[in-house]
Write a protein that holds these residues in place. Structure first.
Motif, mmCIF file in Angstrom:
data_model
loop_
_atom_site.group_PDB
_atom_site.id
_atom_site.type_symbol
_atom_site.label_atom_id
_atom_site.label_comp_id
_atom_site.label_asym_id
_atom_site.label_seq_id
_atom_site.Cartn_x
_atom_site.Cartn_y
_atom_site.Cartn_z
ATOM 1 N N TYR A 61 0.826 -1.355 -0.100
ATOM 2 C CA TYR A 61 0.067 -0.125 0.246
ATOM 3 C C TYR A 61 1.206 1.115 -0.098
ATOM 4 O O TYR A 61 1.383 1.229 0.321
ATOM 5 C CB TYR A 61 -0.830 -0.215 1.188
ATOM 6 N N ASP A 62 0.328 1.802 -0.147
ATOM 7 C CA ASP A 62 0.922 3.809 -1.145
ATOM 8 C C ASP A 62 0.247 4.436 -0.547
ATOM 9 O O ASP A 62 -0.621 4.636 -1.165
ATOM 10 C CB ASP A 62 2.234 3.654 -2.121
ATOM 11 N N PRO A 63 0.397 5.371 0.681
ATOM 12 C CA PRO A 63 -0.856 6.196 0.954
ATOM 13 C C PRO A 63 -1.031 7.719 0.164
ATOM 14 O O PRO A 63 -1.483 8.399 -0.548
ATOM 15 C CB PRO A 63 0.360 6.368 2.821
ATOM 16 N N ALA A 64 0.499 7.829 -0.804
ATOM 17 C CA ALA A 64 -0.294 8.890 -2.235
ATOM 18 C C ALA A 64 -0.889 8.380 -3.166
ATOM 19 O O ALA A 64 -0.916 9.189 -3.608
ATOM 20 C CB ALA A 64 1.194 9.310 -2.488
ATOM 21 N N VAL A 65 -1.166 6.978 -3.210
ATOM 22 C CA VAL A 65 -2.032 6.299 -4.379
ATOM 23 C C VAL A 65 -3.004 5.397 -3.805
ATOM 24 O O VAL A 65 -2.802 4.282 -4.079
ATOM 25 C CB VAL A 65 -1.345 5.666 -5.782
ATOM 26 N N GLU A 105 -5.856 5.218 -4.354
ATOM 27 C CA GLU A 105 -6.699 4.067 -5.323
ATOM 28 C C GLU A 105 -6.259 3.799 -5.732
ATOM 29 O O GLU A 105 -6.686 2.139 -6.738
ATOM 30 C CB GLU A 105 -7.469 4.785 -6.165
ATOM 31 N N ALA A 106 -5.265 2.608 -5.788
ATOM 32 C CA ALA A 106 -4.437 1.873 -6.443
ATOM 33 C C ALA A 106 -5.141 0.624 -5.770
ATOM 34 O O ALA A 106 -5.069 -0.730 -7.023
ATOM 35 C CB ALA A 106 -2.725 2.019 -6.553
ATOM 36 N N LYS A 132 -14.248 6.962 -2.671
ATOM 37 C CA LYS A 132 -13.797 8.906 -1.477
ATOM 38 C C LYS A 132 -13.357 8.026 -1.015
ATOM 39 O O LYS A 132 -13.440 7.193 0.599
ATOM 40 C CB LYS A 132 -15.041 9.572 -1.368
ATOM 41 N N LEU A 133 -12.351 8.602 -0.154
ATOM 42 C CA LEU A 133 -11.033 8.801 1.401
ATOM 43 C C LEU A 133 -11.792 8.902 2.012
ATOM 44 O O LEU A 133 -11.903 10.089 2.152
ATOM 45 C CB LEU A 133 -9.568 9.682 1.081
ATOM 46 N N ALA A 134 -11.637 8.502 3.453
ATOM 47 C CA ALA A 134 -12.818 9.343 4.750
ATOM 48 C C ALA A 134 -11.856 10.083 5.093
ATOM 49 O O ALA A 134 -10.770 9.763 4.806
ATOM 50 C CB ALA A 134 -12.975 7.776 6.068
ATOM 51 N N ALA A 135 -12.531 10.939 6.466
ATOM 52 C CA ALA A 135 -11.452 12.034 6.456
ATOM 53 C C ALA A 135 -10.362 11.436 7.382
ATOM 54 O O ALA A 135 -8.989 12.078 7.452
ATOM 55 C CB ALA A 135 -12.471 12.937 7.670
#
Ligand code: SF4
Length: 353
Positions: free
Chosen positions: A281-285, A287-288, A297-300
């Protein structure tokens, strides 16, 4: 500051029994000497109590014994039912081992638990403490029973200066030396209750303690300093993501996790990054790793959860689909059947999008 190099037997066990007779807890799996509790109840409660507090365990114990009154009915239950009933207790390897052990007792031992430590150790999920506890509490055996509570009382009474975990051998020797011949099923339970109520980790009630006269840690003036512990390593932190897709009818896309590893065999949302078995997992992407194309959509806020060996910060992505999910993997979410981490993920998804 160790009181003696060799274990001594100058321990007032009768004072512990007196205390237990007046203040010991009534618990659904507990019987008092000379009555012995059924091995099935002792085993079930001991497995549930590994890493979990008594107040949390009681409703689970009552639910399990209502659904499955004996070890063979548990053995014959489906894996899904057992895992769902266990949901929320955590450490899911315990539930898998519980079910395997029930089958072994039912198939190989005619539904009767082995009564001694070596026989009990043959069962999945039973280590030295649990085997000793079942042998003493269900069968009245003179076995060594050392949990974290008994460890604390022994370490304080004898002021054992060796740090844990190396001190475990020494503590076991002391326990074997002071263990009385009478009431073998009551003694470990009495010590555990006493440790919980009187010789507590942070503020032991030494003034009201029936062991005070002989307690070396009290004599030293700083009982809280025992048991001596090796310096703690800080917990590693992990980052991961879970993907929650919800269709028009409120059903969610779920997967069954692999049998081995974290949350093994449990129903969960697709996820990445937080265990070696999951995709990276890369937090920069974020949706990958989505399981399929949709309006994600990313949760807050990420969900946080602490496991024994690491702390987890888990991002949550949510997709709300206009139609109905068609594949078998879609189903109504029953939060009570989800592991705690996934329940937190589900709660975060409810607040998103
Ligand atoms: S005197 Fe204090 S430290 Fe010693 S056993 Fe009693 S409560 Fe624990």
């Amino acid at each position: 500051m160790t009181r003696s190099a060799t274990p001594k037997a100058d321990f007032p066990a009768s004072a512990i029994f007196d205390w237990y007779d007046r203040h010991g807890r009534s618990l659904p799996w507990r019987h008092r000497w000379p009555d012995l509790a059924p091995a099935y109840h002792v085993w079930l409660s001991e497995i549930m109590l590994q890493q979990t507090v008594v107040a949390t365990v009681i409703p689970y114990f009552l639910d399990f014994t209502r659904r499955w009154p004996d070890v063979c009915s548990l053995a014959n239950a489906s894996n899904e039912d057992v895992m769902a009933a266990w949901a929320g207790l955590g450490y899911y390897a315990r539930a898998r081992n519980l079910h395997r052990a029930a089958r072994q007792v039912c198939d190989d031992h005619g539904g009767q638990f082995p009564s001694d430590v070596p026989g009990l150790r043959e069962l999945p999920g039973i280590g030295p403490y649990t085997a000793g506890a079942i042998a003493a509490i269900a069968f009245g055996r003179q076995s060594t029973v050392i949990d974290g509570n008994i460890e604390r009382v022994m370490a304080r009474y004898f002021a054992i200066s060796t740090p844990l975990p190396a001190a475990k051998v020494e503590i076991g020797q002391h326990y074997d030396a002071i263990r009385p011949s009478e009431r073998p099923s009551d003694f470990p339970q009495a010590l555990m209750d006493f440790a919980n109520a009187v010789c507590t980790p942070k503020s032991p009630a030494c003034l009201a303690c029936p062991l005070a006269a002989g307690c070396a840690a009290r004599a030293a003036g700083t009982p809280e300093a025992w048991p001596v512990k090796a310096p703690k390593k800080s917990k590693p932190e992990r980052r991961g993501i879970a993907y929650v897709a919800i269709d028009k009818g409120g059903q969610a896309f779920m997967v069954t996790r692999p049998e081995t590893g974290m949350l093994g065999g449990m129903l969960a949302f697709p996820s990445a990054g937080w265990t070696p078995a999951d995709p990276a997992y890369d937090p920069a992407v974020p949706e990958a790793g989505v399981p399929f194309a949709a309006n994600w959509k990313l949760a807050a806020e990420p969900v946080t959860h602490v496991f024994t060996h690491f702390s987890l910060s888990m991002d949550v992505m949510v997709a709300r689909l206009p139609g109905a999910g068609m594949a078998e993997s879609w189903g109504r979410v029953r939060p009570a059947s989800l592991p705690t981490l996934m329940r937190k993920v589900w709660d975060a998804a409810q607040k998103t999008g």
